[in-house]
Design a protein around this motif. Structure first.
Motif, PDB file in Angstrom:
ATOM      1  N   GLY A  88       0.791  -1.220   0.000  1.00 31.61           N
ATOM      2  CA  GLY A  88       0.000   0.000   0.000  1.00 31.61           C
ATOM      3  C   GLY A  88       0.820   1.265   0.000  1.00 31.61           C
ATOM      4  O   GLY A  88       0.275   2.364  -0.068  1.00 31.61           O
ATOM      5  N   SER A  89       2.123   1.143   0.078  1.00 31.62           N
ATOM      6  CA  SER A  89       2.963   2.337   0.168  1.00 31.62           C
ATOM      7  C   SER A  89       3.254   2.912  -1.204  1.00 31.62           C
ATOM      8  O   SER A  89       3.013   2.290  -2.230  1.00 31.62           O
ATOM      9  CB  SER A  89       4.282   1.996   0.867  1.00 31.62           C
ATOM     10  OG  SER A  89       5.064   1.152   0.041  1.00 31.62           O
ATOM     11  N   ASP A  90       3.808   4.118  -1.208  1.00 34.73           N
ATOM     12  CA  ASP A  90       4.187   4.767  -2.451  1.00 34.73           C
ATOM     13  C   ASP A  90       5.520   4.191  -2.922  1.00 34.73           C
ATOM     14  O   ASP A  90       6.170   3.398  -2.237  1.00 34.73           O
ATOM     15  CB  ASP A  90       4.311   6.277  -2.197  1.00 34.73           C
ATOM     16  CG  ASP A  90       4.166   7.086  -3.474  1.00 34.73           C
ATOM     17  OD1 ASP A  90       4.109   6.471  -4.559  1.00 34.73           O
ATOM     18  OD2 ASP A  90       4.110   8.321  -3.379  1.00 34.73           O
ATOM     19  N   TYR A  91       5.923   4.602  -4.098  1.00 33.31           N
ATOM     20  CA  TYR A  91       7.233   4.234  -4.611  1.00 33.31           C
ATOM     21  C   TYR A  91       8.266   5.256  -4.156  1.00 33.31           C
ATOM     22  O   TYR A  91       7.933   6.390  -3.807  1.00 33.31           O
ATOM     23  CB  TYR A  91       7.209   4.185  -6.140  1.00 33.31           C
ATOM     24  CG  TYR A  91       6.484   2.993  -6.709  1.00 33.31           C
ATOM     25  CD1 TYR A  91       7.180   1.917  -7.213  1.00 33.31           C
ATOM     26  CD2 TYR A  91       5.085   2.950  -6.735  1.00 33.31           C
ATOM     27  CE1 TYR A  91       6.522   0.811  -7.743  1.00 33.31           C
ATOM     28  CE2 TYR A  91       4.414   1.859  -7.250  1.00 33.31           C
ATOM     29  CZ  TYR A  91       5.139   0.789  -7.760  1.00 33.31           C
ATOM     30  OH  TYR A  91       4.481  -0.295  -8.268  1.00 33.31           O
ATOM     31  N   GLY A  99      10.906   4.969 -10.539  1.00 30.00           N
ATOM     32  CA  GLY A  99      10.052   4.766  -9.380  1.00 30.00           C
ATOM     33  C   GLY A  99      10.262   3.354  -8.888  1.00 30.00           C
ATOM     34  O   GLY A  99       9.996   2.389  -9.612  1.00 30.00           O
ATOM     35  N   LEU A 100      10.788   3.196  -7.676  1.00 33.50           N
ATOM     36  CA  LEU A 100      11.154   1.882  -7.154  1.00 33.50           C
ATOM     37  C   LEU A 100      10.348   1.559  -5.911  1.00 33.50           C
ATOM     38  O   LEU A 100      10.193   2.405  -5.031  1.00 33.50           O
ATOM     39  CB  LEU A 100      12.650   1.826  -6.805  1.00 33.50           C
ATOM     40  CG  LEU A 100      13.651   2.248  -7.886  1.00 33.50           C
ATOM     41  CD1 LEU A 100      15.049   2.208  -7.309  1.00 33.50           C
ATOM     42  CD2 LEU A 100      13.536   1.339  -9.089  1.00 33.50           C
ATOM     43  N   LYS A 101       9.878   0.318  -5.819  1.00 32.98           N
ATOM     44  CA  LYS A 101       9.270  -0.148  -4.580  1.00 32.98           C
ATOM     45  C   LYS A 101      10.304  -1.042  -3.913  1.00 32.98           C
ATOM     46  O   LYS A 101      10.390  -2.237  -4.196  1.00 32.98           O
ATOM     47  CB  LYS A 101       7.961  -0.884  -4.844  1.00 32.98           C
ATOM     48  CG  LYS A 101       7.227  -1.287  -3.575  1.00 32.98           C
ATOM     49  CD  LYS A 101       5.786  -1.710  -3.837  1.00 32.98           C
ATOM     50  CE  LYS A 101       4.891  -0.507  -4.058  1.00 32.98           C
ATOM     51  NZ  LYS A 101       3.455  -0.856  -4.038  1.00 32.98           N
ATOM     52  N   PRO A 136      -2.429  15.513 -10.898  1.00 26.50           N
ATOM     53  CA  PRO A 136      -2.226  14.766  -9.650  1.00 26.50           C
ATOM     54  C   PRO A 136      -3.115  13.544  -9.528  1.00 26.50           C
ATOM     55  O   PRO A 136      -3.323  13.038  -8.432  1.00 26.50           O
ATOM     56  CB  PRO A 136      -2.613  15.810  -8.611  1.00 26.50           C
ATOM     57  CG  PRO A 136      -3.745  16.543  -9.253  1.00 26.50           C
ATOM     58  CD  PRO A 136      -3.415  16.604 -10.727  1.00 26.50           C
ATOM     59  N   LYS A 137      -3.659  13.042 -10.661  1.00 30.74           N
ATOM     60  CA  LYS A 137      -4.628  11.954 -10.601  1.00 30.74           C
ATOM     61  C   LYS A 137      -4.008  10.594 -10.868  1.00 30.74           C
ATOM     62  O   LYS A 137      -4.720   9.589 -10.884  1.00 30.74           O
ATOM     63  CB  LYS A 137      -5.760  12.233 -11.586  1.00 30.74           C
ATOM     64  CG  LYS A 137      -6.482  13.557 -11.294  1.00 30.74           C
ATOM     65  CD  LYS A 137      -7.525  13.875 -12.341  1.00 30.74           C
ATOM     66  CE  LYS A 137      -8.159  15.243 -12.066  1.00 30.74           C
ATOM     67  NZ  LYS A 137      -9.154  15.617 -13.086  1.00 30.74           N
ATOM     68  N   ALA A 138      -2.695  10.566 -11.092  1.00 31.91           N
ATOM     69  CA  ALA A 138      -2.030   9.289 -11.317  1.00 31.91           C
ATOM     70  C   ALA A 138      -1.927   8.529  -9.993  1.00 31.91           C
ATOM     71  O   ALA A 138      -1.959   9.129  -8.919  1.00 31.91           O
ATOM     72  CB  ALA A 138      -0.634   9.513 -11.896  1.00 31.91           C
ATOM     73  N   PRO A 139      -1.801   7.202 -10.057  1.00 30.79           N
ATOM     74  CA  PRO A 139      -1.679   6.427  -8.822  1.00 30.79           C
ATOM     75  C   PRO A 139      -0.454   6.815  -7.999  1.00 30.79           C
ATOM     76  O   PRO A 139      -0.470   6.701  -6.777  1.00 30.79           O
ATOM     77  CB  PRO A 139      -1.563   4.977  -9.324  1.00 30.79           C
ATOM     78  CG  PRO A 139      -2.152   4.998 -10.687  1.00 30.79           C
ATOM     79  CD  PRO A 139      -1.857   6.347 -11.252  1.00 30.79           C
ATOM     80  N   ASN A 140       0.609   7.265  -8.666  1.00 34.10           N
ATOM     81  CA  ASN A 140       1.841   7.633  -7.969  1.00 34.10           C
ATOM     82  C   ASN A 140       2.379   8.948  -8.527  1.00 34.10           C
ATOM     83  O   ASN A 140       2.131   9.300  -9.677  1.00 34.10           O
ATOM     84  CB  ASN A 140       2.907   6.537  -8.123  1.00 34.10           C
ATOM     85  CG  ASN A 140       2.441   5.205  -7.553  1.00 34.10           C
ATOM     86  OD1 ASN A 140       2.297   5.046  -6.361  1.00 34.10           O
ATOM     87  ND2 ASN A 140       2.182   4.242  -8.441  1.00 34.10           N
ATOM     88  N   ASP A 141       3.117   9.678  -7.693  1.00 35.48           N
ATOM     89  CA  ASP A 141       3.732  10.938  -8.141  1.00 35.48           C
ATOM     90  C   ASP A 141       5.168  11.041  -7.676  1.00 35.48           C
ATOM     91  O   ASP A 141       5.733  12.132  -7.587  1.00 35.48           O
ATOM     92  CB  ASP A 141       2.917  12.144  -7.646  1.00 35.48           C
ATOM     93  CG  ASP A 141       2.704  12.121  -6.126  1.00 35.48           C
ATOM     94  OD1 ASP A 141       3.493  11.473  -5.407  1.00 35.48           O
ATOM     95  OD2 ASP A 141       1.743  12.760  -5.656  1.00 35.48           O
ATOM     96  N   ASP A 142       5.798   9.905  -7.376  1.00 31.04           N
ATOM     97  CA  ASP A 142       7.138   9.894  -6.795  1.00 31.04           C
ATOM     98  C   ASP A 142       8.172  10.499  -7.725  1.00 31.04           C
ATOM     99  O   ASP A 142       9.052  11.268  -7.294  1.00 31.04           O
ATOM    100  CB  ASP A 142       7.530   8.460  -6.433  1.00 31.04           C
ATOM    101  CG  ASP A 142       7.179   7.485  -7.553  1.00 31.04           C
ATOM    102  OD1 ASP A 142       8.045   7.209  -8.395  1.00 31.04           O
ATOM    103  OD2 ASP A 142       6.026   7.032  -7.589  1.00 31.04           O
TER     104      ASP A 142
END
Length: 515
Positions: free
Chosen positions: A365-368, A390-392, A480-486
């Protein structure tokens, strides 16, 4: 080319450029093709021949010509695997992503299930689409074929006739389900329908087809994509863990199910659910690069290379042909905001930094964690973004190793800039002893305000990209509607460091002070 040579070449993987339809057909004895028994024997292991013999009318273009693209041959080779029983759970789960109008629905919802049903390779196909109406349309095409195709009805009479009860009524011949006299079942559902426990008697689906299970971007969101993925994993796949599963489609928006599968197929990024559920993803690009570096069309007869090159720069091509969406509903960036080095080549580098926007954990559930390499040119008074990822990854040795690898790849880097709004002490510990300076930054403005300022630099020509940075540009266009913004945050932090709100006079002293 002899027929024997051709057969081996076909099995090994001919493409649209090397496939010769006349040579392919020449390997079959026309006397056998002239009898029902011969046709049944020859097509049993060959879905391509089945298509040419029984549903040739679905292969012709408006001028009556039959041509193939790379994907069509790939799909036929893949379907041959249905001949063998599935030996283990989740063994045959595949996703096929190809340009729009490649004929995915015709092949995966009609031709290949029809071939598999005719020869008994598949007993129960359950087909899912974004809506029930869409799925039922596919089943309607299948039923029209078995109702009207005289050659098919002559050779596979039991497949083309509905099963009947002792009373004489049909077992099932409706908009959403068909049961044939041969025992083959075809069911069609919208993906959000109630599907748990779908079976006919004791028979469960052994082929699960998911075609265009996501709607257009205008009526879709990241939250809806997450719910639809949950439906796929929790409701569709458990119908039979031994079933062959096929997902086919074209990307509708950044972060969608098919977009995640595309990234996996291209080796860019693998979402956890893809590996956990055992999916293999197969990506077909519109423009194929030959071994010698030259290019060709994936389907030359339909899309000449000159045509594809003429539209290659458009957003429609990126999204509908390359499955490379830029995000239609973002509030800031558009594809026109991105510039690249001109004929004069890359800007001379005065300073370069690695910017990190960290995630505290790497849980599902965390961001990248976003990383971006950005340089400043005092001569041109602008930044160049060289790379973004973008890395998890867990905060620890793996991230440290990745940072060191980036420093090796970009030896011009003289600074690591890391945001420490969260876990500041953790990141200081991870990045201790680096061969370059490490500086921290705490953001006080909200994300959108910061992004607006960075966009202003883009639109004023103060930022260029060293090359097309697909993932970063997708994320920016969807922000800002993308799942991630890292990656947006990491890139923006570096740009804001090099170009403060109040620009300082550009000189050796002042550019050094940015660092």
């Amino acid at each position: 080319m002899t027929p024997a040579t051709f057969t081996r070449g076909y099995l090994d993987g001919l493409d649209a450029e090397t496939f010769d339809l006349d040579a392919y057909l020449a390997q079959f004895d026309p006397r056998l093709l002239g009898t029902p028994e011969g046709r049944q024997v020859l097509t049993r292991l060959d879905p391509l021949l089945f298509a040419l013999v029984y549903v040739r009318h679905h292969l012709r273009d408006s001028e009556g010509q039959i041509t193939f693209g790379d994907a069509h041959l790939d799909w036929c080779r893949a379907a041959r695997g249905w001949v063998r029983p599935v030996a283990a759970p989740s063994e045959q789960r595949d996703a096929y992503i190809a340009p729009r109008n490649m004929g995915k629905s015709t092949w995966w919802f009609l031709i290949l299930p029809l071939w598999a049903a005719a020869h008994g390779h598949v007993k129960f196909a359950a087909a899912f689409a974004s809506s029930a109406g869409q799925a039922e349309t596919h089943l309607g095409s299948f039923k029209r074929e078995i109702d009207t195709n005289e050659l098919l009805r002559a050779d596979f009479a039991d497949l083309c006739s509905p099963a009947r009860r002792p009373s004489g009524t049909n077992v099932a011949d409706t908009q959403s389900m068909f049961v044939s006299k041969a025992g083959f079942v075809f069911a069609a559902r919208g993906i959000d329908s109630s599907n748990l426990g779908m079976k006919v008697g004791e028979q469960r689906p052994d082929l699960l087809l998911c075609d265009d299970i996501e709607p257009d971007e205008s009526s879709y969101s990241a939250d809806q994509a997450s719910k639809r993925r949950t439906t796929l994993i929790d409701s569709i796949l458990p119908l039979n863990v031994y079933a062959r599963v096929v997902i086919s489609g074209t990307v509708t928006m950044p972060g969608s199910i098919v977009h995640q599968l595309t990234k996996h197929a291209r080796g860019v990024e693998t979402a956890d659910w893809i590996s956990e559920e055992g999916f293999r993803a197969h990506y077909t690009p519109p423009i194929v690069q030959r071994d010698d570096g030259t290019e060709r069309s994936v389907w030359p007869a339909k899309w000449p290379l000159a045509y594809l090159k003429s539209i290659e720069h458009t957003r429609s091509f990126a999204k509908n042909m390359s499955n490379d969406p830029m995000g239609a509903d973002g509030d800031l960036w558009t594809p026109d905001d991105f510039r690249y080095p001109g004929d004069e080549g890359p800007d001379p580098i005065t300073h370069m930094m690695l910017s990190i926007d960290p995630a505290v954990t790497a849980k599902k559930g965390s961001d990248y964690t976003g990383l971006a390499v950005v340089s400043w040119s005092a001569r041109h008074r602008r930044c160049t973004v060289h790379a973004a990822w973008g890395l998890k990854v867990q905060p620890g040795p793996l991230l440290r190793d990745r940072v060191l690898a980036i420093l090796d790849e970009f030896p011009e880097i003289g600074l690591i800039l890391i945001e420490i709004n969260q876990g500041g002490d953790t990141w200081k510990a991870i990045l201790h002893g680096m061969p370059v300076k490490v500086k921290t930054v705490q953001q006080t403005e909200n994300k959108f305000t910061r992004a607006e300022g960075v966009l202003n630099h883009y639109q004023r020509g103060r930022v260029i990209h060293a090359r097309r940075l697909v993932d970063l540009e997708q994320q920016m266009c969807a922000f800002p509607k993308a799942p991630n913004d890292d990656m947006v945050d990491a890139t923006g932090s570096a740009i804001r460091r090099f170009i403060p709100n109040k620009e300082r006079p550009v000189s050796k002293a002042s550019t050094a002070s940015y660092l």
